[in-house]
Design an enzyme around this catalytic site. Structure first.
Site, PDB file in Angstrom:
ATOM      1  N   GLU A  55       8.144   2.985   8.012  1.00  0.00           N
ATOM      2  CA  GLU A  55       9.336   2.223   8.379  1.00  0.00           C
ATOM      3  C   GLU A  55      10.213   2.937   9.397  1.00  0.00           C
ATOM      4  OE1 GLU A  55      10.969   1.541   4.500  1.00  0.00           O
ATOM      5  OE2 GLU A  55       9.876  -0.335   4.229  1.00  0.00           O
ATOM      6  N   GLU A  81      -6.066  13.201  -6.699  1.00  0.00           N
ATOM      7  CA  GLU A  81      -4.782  13.841  -6.989  1.00  0.00           C
ATOM      8  C   GLU A  81      -4.947  15.222  -7.603  1.00  0.00           C
ATOM      9  OE1 GLU A  81      -3.067  12.967 -11.329  1.00  0.00           O
ATOM     10  OE2 GLU A  81      -2.735  11.314  -9.948  1.00  0.00           O
TER      11      GLU A  81
END
Length: 307
Positions: free
Chosen positions: A91, A122
């Protein structure tokens, strides 16, 4: 003790994984009551973030200082935490006209992990080091490791690798005394408490992380001169809505007529900040560009120079 038993014992110590007996029969509640309960849980998150504002401000000042020297902001996380980092990074170009390489989101397992879980990604600190090596991480860069539990190896590995390169490291977690915060130069621990659904950290923890990332990126960009007051004068007009918003921003900043605004935007190739400087500083397009370059992109400083 087996590896799984050790991990289970570790999870038992985490606030974000705690079981709440008083919510054990929420599936029996009427829907309206259930959404009220969940909404009440969510309402506690901003206060938890507020408790970490001094730590967040300190991290922002350190990040902005490095980015002013050309450094990058890199988010690194797995699962929901990684997705939120990628979201915040994505963004920044349309909002602040940053280069896509200036704010980067890394998620364990790569782009595939944005929509589908990548098994075991992860759990690898080495994967984080490899991802950051591929970015040629340097001393002016910042790595923000994001993990609700504060124990995710990928996030911890990211901040540990950052420190070996002399980069700034920030650890964002939702448990107190986390390994992630301990590994980072700046630790931010937003303790939101046990989730409505036991261990579902996309809920309050995810909301807390989103709020903190909003603070980090937005206030950093304000410090870098990407705004004029509360106006997004570096907005990139990449669609019709943003082109209309650009004109509205110039109007709000200057009070100029539509014709004057169109002329200024035409003279600057659509650059809002330059157009505002033309109108408020009574300069031409090349002069506006030169003044902004000399001020490091800070419109107020450029206006002072023009006047």
């Amino acid at each position: 003790m087996t590896a799984y038993a050790a991990l289970r014992a570790q999870l038992d110590t985490l606030t974000t994984e705690a079981f709440r007996p008083e919510l054990a029969e929420i599936d029996r509640l009427p829907t309206l009551e259930l959404v009220r309960v969940m909404n009440a849980e969510d309402a506690t998150v901003p206060a938890a973030v507020a408790g970490q504002l001094p730590a967040i401000a300190a991290a922002v000042d350190a990040i902005a200082a490095r980015m002013a020297r050309g450094g990058r902001l890199v988010y690194a996380g797995a699962g929901t935490a990684g997705r939120l980092g990628v979201l915040d990074a994505s963004e920044c170009p349309p909002t602040f006209n940053t280069d896509p390489a200036q704010v980067v989101g890394l998620i364990a397992g790569g782009p595939t992990a944005l929509v589908k879980a990548v098994e075991g990604a992860e759990d690898s600190a080495e994967l984080a080091a490899a991802d950051l090596t591929a970015l040629a991480l340097g001393a002016d860069d910042t790595v923000v490791g994001i993990s609700a539990s504060g124990r995710t190896p990928y996030a911890i590995g990211a901040v540990e690798f950052a420190r070996t390169r002399g980069a700034l490291s920030v650890g964002l977690s939702c448990n107190a005394g986390s390994a992630l915060a301990a590994a980072a130069e700046h630790g931010i621990e937003v303790v939101v408490g046990p989730e409505l659904l036991t261990g579902s950290t996309r809920l309050k923890a995810g909301t807390a992380q989103k709020l903190v990332l909003n603070l980090i990126s937005t206030v950093t960009m304000i410090r870098l001169g990407k705004t004029y007051g509360n106006l997004m004068v570096d907005v990139r007009a990449s669609n019709e809505k943003l082109r209309a918003r650009s004109r509205r921003i110039v109007a709000l900043a200057t009070g100029a007529s539509d014709a004057e605004i169109e002329a200024a935007l035409t003279a600057t190739g659509g650059e809002v900040k330059n157009a505002v400087l033309i109108l408020l500083g009574a300069v031409d397009g090349p002069t506006a560009a030169a003044l902004l370059d000399a001020s490091g992109g800070h419109l107020r400083a450029a206006l002072d120079a023009a006047r």
